[in-house]
Write an enzyme that holds these catalytic residues in place. Sequence first.
Site, mmCIF file in Angstrom:
data_model
loop_
_atom_site.group_PDB
_atom_site.id
_atom_site.type_symbol
_atom_site.label_atom_id
_atom_site.label_comp_id
_atom_site.label_asym_id
_atom_site.label_seq_id
_atom_site.Cartn_x
_atom_site.Cartn_y
_atom_site.Cartn_z
ATOM 1 C CB CYS A 64 27.641 94.085 140.540
ATOM 2 S SG CYS A 64 26.040 94.561 139.898
ATOM 3 C CD1 TRP A 77 21.435 91.265 141.309
ATOM 4 C CD2 TRP A 77 21.814 89.131 140.817
ATOM 5 N NE1 TRP A 77 20.347 90.552 141.725
ATOM 6 C CE2 TRP A 77 20.534 89.243 141.448
ATOM 7 C CE3 TRP A 77 22.239 87.886 140.423
ATOM 8 C CZ2 TRP A 77 19.711 88.144 141.676
ATOM 9 C CZ3 TRP A 77 21.416 86.786 140.662
ATOM 10 C CH2 TRP A 77 20.178 86.918 141.267
ATOM 11 C CD GLU A 132 9.335 81.461 155.412
ATOM 12 O OE1 GLU A 132 8.550 80.776 154.723
ATOM 13 O OE2 GLU A 132 10.553 81.511 155.185
ATOM 14 C CE LYS A 178 17.617 80.321 146.934
ATOM 15 N NZ LYS A 178 17.022 80.584 148.275
ATOM 16 C CD GLU A 229 13.319 75.703 153.727
ATOM 17 O OE1 GLU A 229 13.370 75.197 152.603
ATOM 18 O OE2 GLU A 229 13.009 76.876 153.908
ATOM 19 C CG HIS A 285 -11.253 74.338 165.731
ATOM 20 N ND1 HIS A 285 -12.572 74.196 166.099
ATOM 21 C CD2 HIS A 285 -10.986 75.661 165.803
ATOM 22 C CE1 HIS A 285 -13.091 75.376 166.353
ATOM 23 N NE2 HIS A 285 -12.156 76.279 166.180
ATOM 24 C CE LYS A 289 13.493 79.426 155.363
ATOM 25 N NZ LYS A 289 12.381 79.744 154.540
ATOM 26 N NE ARG A 293 29.630 90.245 145.009
ATOM 27 C CZ ARG A 293 29.649 91.059 146.075
ATOM 28 N NH1 ARG A 293 30.195 90.638 147.190
ATOM 29 N NH2 ARG A 293 29.119 92.259 146.029
ATOM 30 C CG ASN A 337 27.430 95.990 143.841
ATOM 31 O OD1 ASN A 337 26.276 95.829 143.430
ATOM 32 N ND2 ASN A 337 27.928 95.327 144.865
ATOM 33 N N GLY A 338 25.306 98.673 142.950
ATOM 34 C CA GLY A 338 24.345 99.462 143.727
ATOM 35 C C GLY A 338 23.210 99.960 142.834
HETATM 36 C C1 AGP Z 1 12.237 78.439 150.668
HETATM 37 O O1 AGP Z 1 12.966 78.379 151.894
HETATM 38 C C2 AGP Z 1 12.224 77.115 149.958
HETATM 39 N N1 AGP Z 1 13.561 76.805 149.570
HETATM 40 C C3 AGP Z 1 11.189 76.959 148.874
HETATM 41 O O2 AGP Z 1 9.966 76.765 149.557
HETATM 42 C C4 AGP Z 1 10.973 78.124 147.886
HETATM 43 O O3 AGP Z 1 10.410 79.217 148.559
HETATM 44 C C5 AGP Z 1 9.993 77.666 146.798
HETATM 45 O O4 AGP Z 1 10.572 76.592 146.116
HETATM 46 C C6 AGP Z 1 9.642 78.788 145.804
HETATM 47 O O5 AGP Z 1 10.799 79.195 145.139
HETATM 48 P P1 AGP Z 1 10.748 80.565 144.270
HETATM 49 O O6 AGP Z 1 10.480 81.660 145.246
HETATM 50 O O7 AGP Z 1 12.099 80.652 143.625
HETATM 51 O O8 AGP Z 1 9.633 80.429 143.279
#
Ligand code: AGP
Length: 609
Positions: free
Chosen positions: A2, A74, A482, A604, A489, A505, A486, A27, A98-99
Amino acid sequence: MCGIVGYIGRREAAPIILESLRKLEYRGYDSAGIAVLNGEGVAVHRCLGKLNNLEKLLSAKPLAGSRGIGHTRWATHGKPSEINAHPHQAGSVVVVHNGIIENYLELKEYLLGKGARFESETDTEIVAHLVDDKVRQGADFLTAVQKSLKEIQGSYALVFMNLNDPERLIVAKNSTPIVLGSGNGETLIASDIPALLDHTRKVTFLEDGEIAEVKAGGFRVMDGNGKAISRPIKEITWDAVAAQKGGYRHFMLKEIHEQPRTITDTFRGRISLKEGAVALEGVPLTVAQMRRVKKIHLVACGTAWHAALVGKFMLEEIARIPAEVDYGSEFRYRSPLVDRDSLLLLISQSGETADTLAAVETARKKKAKVISICNVVDSTIARKSDGVFYTHAGPEISVASTKAFTSQLTAMYLLAIGLGRLNGRLPKTEAKTLLEDTMHLPTWVEDALKLDTEIESLARDVCHAADFLYLGRGINYPIALEGALKLKEISYIHAEGYPAGEMKHGPIALIDEKVPVVVLLPRDRNFQKTLSNLKEVESRGGKILAITNRRDETIDRIAFRTLVVPEASHFLTPIVLTIPLQLLAYYVAIERGTDVDQPRNLAKSVTVE
Ligand code: AGP
């Protein structure tokens, strides 16, 4: 997270508070409010939605007065709504927070027993009643706050006003940031520096357990018992944008370093070590329903799908429930064997991902219950689920998910323990051990973050590669995926994650001195096998970056660089191994000059198919 702003001084409070709250909008929030002492009492405006709605209320009915507090919420406890928006008032006491107050339910019971009446669903309103109850019994305002804080467990940044004591605001801090700004005949209070910079660059950070009595001419800081504490006033040189990032160069790096706190916030108030239990509030599954579940179908996308893959290991090994994992985009178009004895578990940071959301429709058709792990309260997936187990990572600004991912893994771990206890397949003694391990997790992550500088230097050695390979085994194989995602992307380098055992393989054909191979090999049951994979890579000239949790001369001899993270429990090792991979992706992207927080082509939240 928040946003809090307080003002006491010689100018009208409302416009200053409104504009200062705008500096905290980054935020993220879902509602807002402001309260001003106007000489006759307190005037309050609260609204659902954005600050523009609050501005409209202020235009229609200005709030006059030079003492005030404001808040952007939030949601964590209680859905986004005007009634749940802060400030909250009880009698003469008005508060913003906030918390997370962990013991809010028992405090609420206690206060209800004393005749208190609550209007909101928030944990914050309980704090207002707690202080007002003491003021009514004759306690001085500051003393009432001091006594109340001793009864509260949890994280908080709190700012109190008292209608009958208008010459001071009382501020309290525990685990959640709050900063004081010293002006000319005025003092400001805020959750973060950006809210202060239009008025002052002289700031004082409170530390955990500290209280401040704030007046127009200045403030005094004390401990919980009133003992004076000296806190230096610092001069801030950042510009406003840098201040939003807390001094970090990008939101992504700030969010990577927030993880000890966001992981703590995700398990805070949900664990009973004594009982070996997890509070599954928000997940309305009965023992009978849970015992009928024959399989859990995890559905997610991207980084959340990697969390789901780790979740499968946790559910099957901790809760002893068969689990399978699907991409949202695949699940919606196949004919999964889902029925009333299935449970769907959706994982989504935004709670708005269309491919994941689509799984709900399948579940409804096949009479399966749906629970979700989401980071945004009242998001679409949260609202459409039968139950939600929220992560409390706060808004994640950077497109590349970091803190939300480790909070998803934390929530998944707690859920596996909770469901295992519910269906009777996880003995209490085992659950207690697993929960005790959770207490160490923030420190393990904190220690892993200390690799930051070493990784920044390492990134310069590998940032020109065209391809990366990430290898892991067992519960850590999804972390290899993952790490590869990272890097892909945010640096735009091609990277692939594979089970280490799968390399021979096919992917082994990719190995040569130009391909960095990142290998996760913690000291676990797969260590020796993975070490032999390392030797296969080395014999083909591969450039190995080994990430382990115990120094080993064999590894050092083979790898061109070795990173050592803290040794953690089996199920929490994936979280600890994630940290160096996040940092590696970040610093390689920095070397390549990409837009780290807003990488090309990415959104996002992918709300379309
Ligand atoms: C994560 O780094 C990516 N931006 C993307 O893969 C994300 O995880 C995916 O679009 C799922 O989003 P969500 O967790 O909001 O459902």
